[in-house]
Enzyme design. Structure first.
Site, PDB file in Angstrom:
ATOM      1  N   THR A  33      13.763  -3.225   0.439  1.00  0.00           N
ATOM      2  CA  THR A  33      13.237  -3.457  -0.906  1.00  0.00           C
ATOM      3  C   THR A  33      14.238  -4.179  -1.831  1.00  0.00           C
ATOM      4  O   THR A  33      15.403  -4.338  -1.501  1.00  0.00           O
ATOM      5  CB  THR A  33      12.769  -2.112  -1.513  1.00  0.00           C
ATOM      6  N   ARG A  46       0.296  -3.577  -4.411  1.00  0.00           N
ATOM      7  CA  ARG A  46       0.617  -2.825  -3.188  1.00  0.00           C
ATOM      8  C   ARG A  46      -0.272  -3.293  -2.037  1.00  0.00           C
ATOM      9  O   ARG A  46      -1.447  -3.642  -2.239  1.00  0.00           O
ATOM     10  CB  ARG A  46       0.358  -1.334  -3.451  1.00  0.00           C
ATOM     11  N   SER A 104       7.673   4.901  -3.305  1.00  0.00           N
ATOM     12  CA  SER A 104       8.702   5.491  -4.179  1.00  0.00           C
ATOM     13  C   SER A 104       9.218   4.476  -5.177  1.00  0.00           C
ATOM     14  O   SER A 104      10.136   4.786  -5.956  1.00  0.00           O
ATOM     15  CB  SER A 104       9.890   5.973  -3.338  1.00  0.00           C
ATOM     16  N   THR A 147       8.837  -5.353  -2.023  1.00  0.00           N
ATOM     17  CA  THR A 147       9.265  -4.828  -0.721  1.00  0.00           C
ATOM     18  C   THR A 147       8.439  -5.390   0.425  1.00  0.00           C
ATOM     19  O   THR A 147       7.293  -5.818   0.235  1.00  0.00           O
ATOM     20  CB  THR A 147       9.128  -3.284  -0.721  1.00  0.00           C
TER      21      THR A 147
HETATM   22  N1  GLY Z   1       8.403   0.939   1.046  1.00  0.00           N
HETATM   23  C1  GLY Z   1       9.185   1.412  -0.016  1.00  0.00           C
HETATM   24  C2  GLY Z   1       8.354   2.072  -1.056  1.00  0.00           C
HETATM   25  O1  GLY Z   1       7.298   1.577  -1.355  1.00  0.00           O
HETATM   26  O2  GLY Z   1       8.733   3.067  -1.594  1.00  0.00           O
END
Ligand code: GLY
Length: 593
Positions: free
Chosen positions: A415, A127, A480, A433
């Site tokens: 995504t 992330r 998410s 994403t």
């Molecule tokens: N940006 C989409 C997610 O990480 O849920």
């Protein structure tokens, strides 16, 4: 003006809500008419199977992803004896070229990995991180009020330190067997030769032209000479080929320090009108994190996925856990079944909004939220005849006496999801994403930079109570994304996930229910008409059988809204051989040996 163009114009005029629909809505014909049939007989057969609603079958390996070029790149690696980790690298770098609006080197990803040799499941967190100079007021104006969503997104302010390159290097180091440069080469070659713009990409460019024009480099790539690229155009991306050449020769260290890192930082810090605070230090210190898989029991299966900073595994697991005591066998067109699933999802979203954030910064009651007794207590709330009038977070067992306020993050769909099984039985389920379609709209080195930081809550506190998912330096925004591997008797049986903003959770949950409760094949599960409820309004997929639920759900007390629900489910069922399905709403396919 085509029907689609008119729709987009109307949505843009409608503001942010309209923009959300625009990002989601693509002419359904664009999902399958990309001219991809011409690429190879295998791809043509896979597209035919998808159109016929039939799963692709294979005895040894399989890959399912959002674009046939990317699937082919992964299939070539697997056919040559590569592992799922090798194939994942090839698929991701190709997606970054041919589906640049959704994922790529400038973004982040979560991987769930099943290791066939050890029988272990693990998750890798790639992330993005907030820059060290970011503050909780990053997305607030001078008076402390939240910025408008796209005022925050477009430009440098929303860009987090990318994690995808580091994740790819990590999985290749751990589980890859093929030479790193050979995995990047197909995408490098296609970037040089040029790829054919797909209908979906062309429509999304046309719908986003105004925002893409905010950066000269981005505008020139997607709208050369001011004209949006058209389906069928050939798009050459020499900067991307050069970037991949550098990463092939020097490894991903060259992404996080040196010329490329400096170019990324300069692009963010000098973004016209909305500069960001990403620095070379942020790039240099970026690290992927291994985290334990978060698993929830459901009907003799273990549904395993990515824990915080993703809310995916928790929300999917909570929803399923609350439904465990209910009979869903009447299927997706039954109003009671939909009432139960919708209200279970609302309860899960209430907990998610209060408790889930980056667990390196705030304590998250992961165990408490999945405790069977807690889920039974929450599930008992569903035992009525009509929609829940009020939905509030529960009180899961929590080893910290902290109080959080509910958050206000806005998540719009973009995504991509990749599912892979290799010949040795390793399984990769990765959702990847750059956040919004085309991310921050900033481009450097031939790829788009993410706007992932807008997945944080724009407000830092509510009535003096802090919000768990507020911006903090170095923190990872809540996601998410729900890459999932479903286990049965300690063996993987399903790899699944989807794009779709916070609706990812509903799409993934429904596909799992489709396969476990409704006995569906992967292709059937990918095609179930959607009905999704997160915060009260029941979204039903327009133009599908789900619209027939409207009357019953309204009578049950829900507000119902028909709209496009463009998931991108890529599913592999593992058992007596492999069966794969690709979402008919997008361009992807599943391919086996
Ligand atoms: N940006 C989409 C997610 O990480 O849920």
């Amino acid at each position: 003006m085509t029907r689609f163009t008119m729709t987009v114009v109307a949505m843009v005029l409608a503001g942010t809500a309209g923009a959300q629909q625009a990002a989601d809505a693509v002419d359904p014909e664009a999902a399958s008419s990309g001219g991809f049939e011409a690429l190879s007989p295998e791809i043509a057969a896979a597209l035919e199977a998808k159109a016929a609603g039939t799963s692709v079958v294979s005895d040894t390996w399989m890959v399912a992803a959002a674009n046939p070029h990317a699937v082919q790149a992964g299939a070539d690696v697997l056919a040559a004896g590569g592992t799922a980790a090798d194939a994942l690298v090839a698929v991701q770098v190709m997606l970054g070229l041919v589906e640049p609006q959704s994922s790529g080197l400038g973004g982040g990803a979560f991987l769930v990995w099943y290791d066939a040799a050890t029988g272990q499941l693990t998750t890798i967190d790639g992330r993005e991180t907030a820059p060290l100079a970011a503050t909780p007021r990053l997305f607030q104006d001078a008076t402390g009020e939240p910025l408008g969503f796209f005022d925050a997104v477009v430009g440098g302010r929303s860009v987090g330190t990318p994690g995808t390159p580091a994740l790819l290097a990590e999985v290749h180091n751990r589980w890859g067997t093929k030479d790193w440069p050979t995995l990047l080469k197909p995408a490098m070659d296609l970037a040089e030769a040029g790829f054919t713009v797909s209908p979906r990409l062309a429509q999304l460019v046309a719908g986003d032209a105004e925002r893409l024009a905010s950066s000269d480099i981005t505008a020139e790539y997607f709208m050369p000479g001011g004209t949006p690229v058209q389906a069928g155009d050939t798009l050459v991306n020499l900067p991307y080929a050069e970037t991949l050449g550098t990463l092939a020769a020097e490894g991903v260290g060259a992404f996080y320090a040196g010329d490329l890192a400096r170019a990324i930082v300069a692009t963010v810090q000098t973004a016209p009108g909305n500069p960001g605070v990403l620095s070379e230090v942020d790039m240099a210190i970026y690290q992927v994190k291994e985290r334990p898989a978060v698993c929830a029991s459901y009907r003799a299966h273990e549904v395993c996925g990515m824990g915080p900073p993703s809310s995916g595994a928790l929300a999917v697991g909570q929803t399923l856990g609350m439904l465990e005591g209910y009979d869903l066998s009447a299927g997706p067109q039954d109003v009671t079944v939909r009432r139960l699933i919708g209200d279970a999802s609302r309860l899960a979203f209430a907990d998610r909004g209060r408790y889930v954030a980056d667990s390196d910064y705030v304590p998250v009651p992961v165990q408490g939220m999945l405790e069977p007794a807690y889920l039974a207590e929450r599930g008992a709330l569903l035992d009525g005849d009509s929609a829940l009038e009020e939905v509030a977070p529960g009180t899961p067992a929590f080893d910290h006496a902290l109080n959080w306020a509910d958050d206000e993050a806005i998540e719009l769909p973009s995504t991509s999801h990749i599912s892979i099984v290799d010949a040795a039985g390793n399984v990769a389920s990765m959702t990847t994403t750059i956040e919004n379609g085309f991310g921050s709209r900033l481009m450097v080195g031939g790829f788009l930079l993410n706007n992932e930081l807008t997945d944080f809550s724009f407000r830092a506190h509510s009535d003096g109570v802090p919000i768990a998912n507020r911006v903090e330096p170095g923190k990872r925004p809540r996601s998410s994304m729900s890459p999932t591997i479903v286990m049965k008797d300690d063996k993987p049986v399903i790899a699944v996930g989807s794009p779709g903003g916070s609706r990812i959770i509903g799409y993934t949950t429904q596909a799992i229910i489709g396969m476990i409760d409704w006995g569906m094949s992967p292709q059937e599960a990918a095609a179930i008409p959607h009905a999704v409820n997160r915060f009260g309004t029941y979204d039903v997929e327009e133009g599908t059988d789900a619209e027939a639920l409207t009357e019953g759900l309204t009578a049950a007390g829900f507000e119902v809204n028909a709209r496009a629900l463009t998931s991108g489910l890529h599913i592999i069922a593992i058992g007596d051989g492999l069966r794969g399905g690709a979402d008919p709403r997008r361009e992807g396919i599943a391919l086996g040996d």
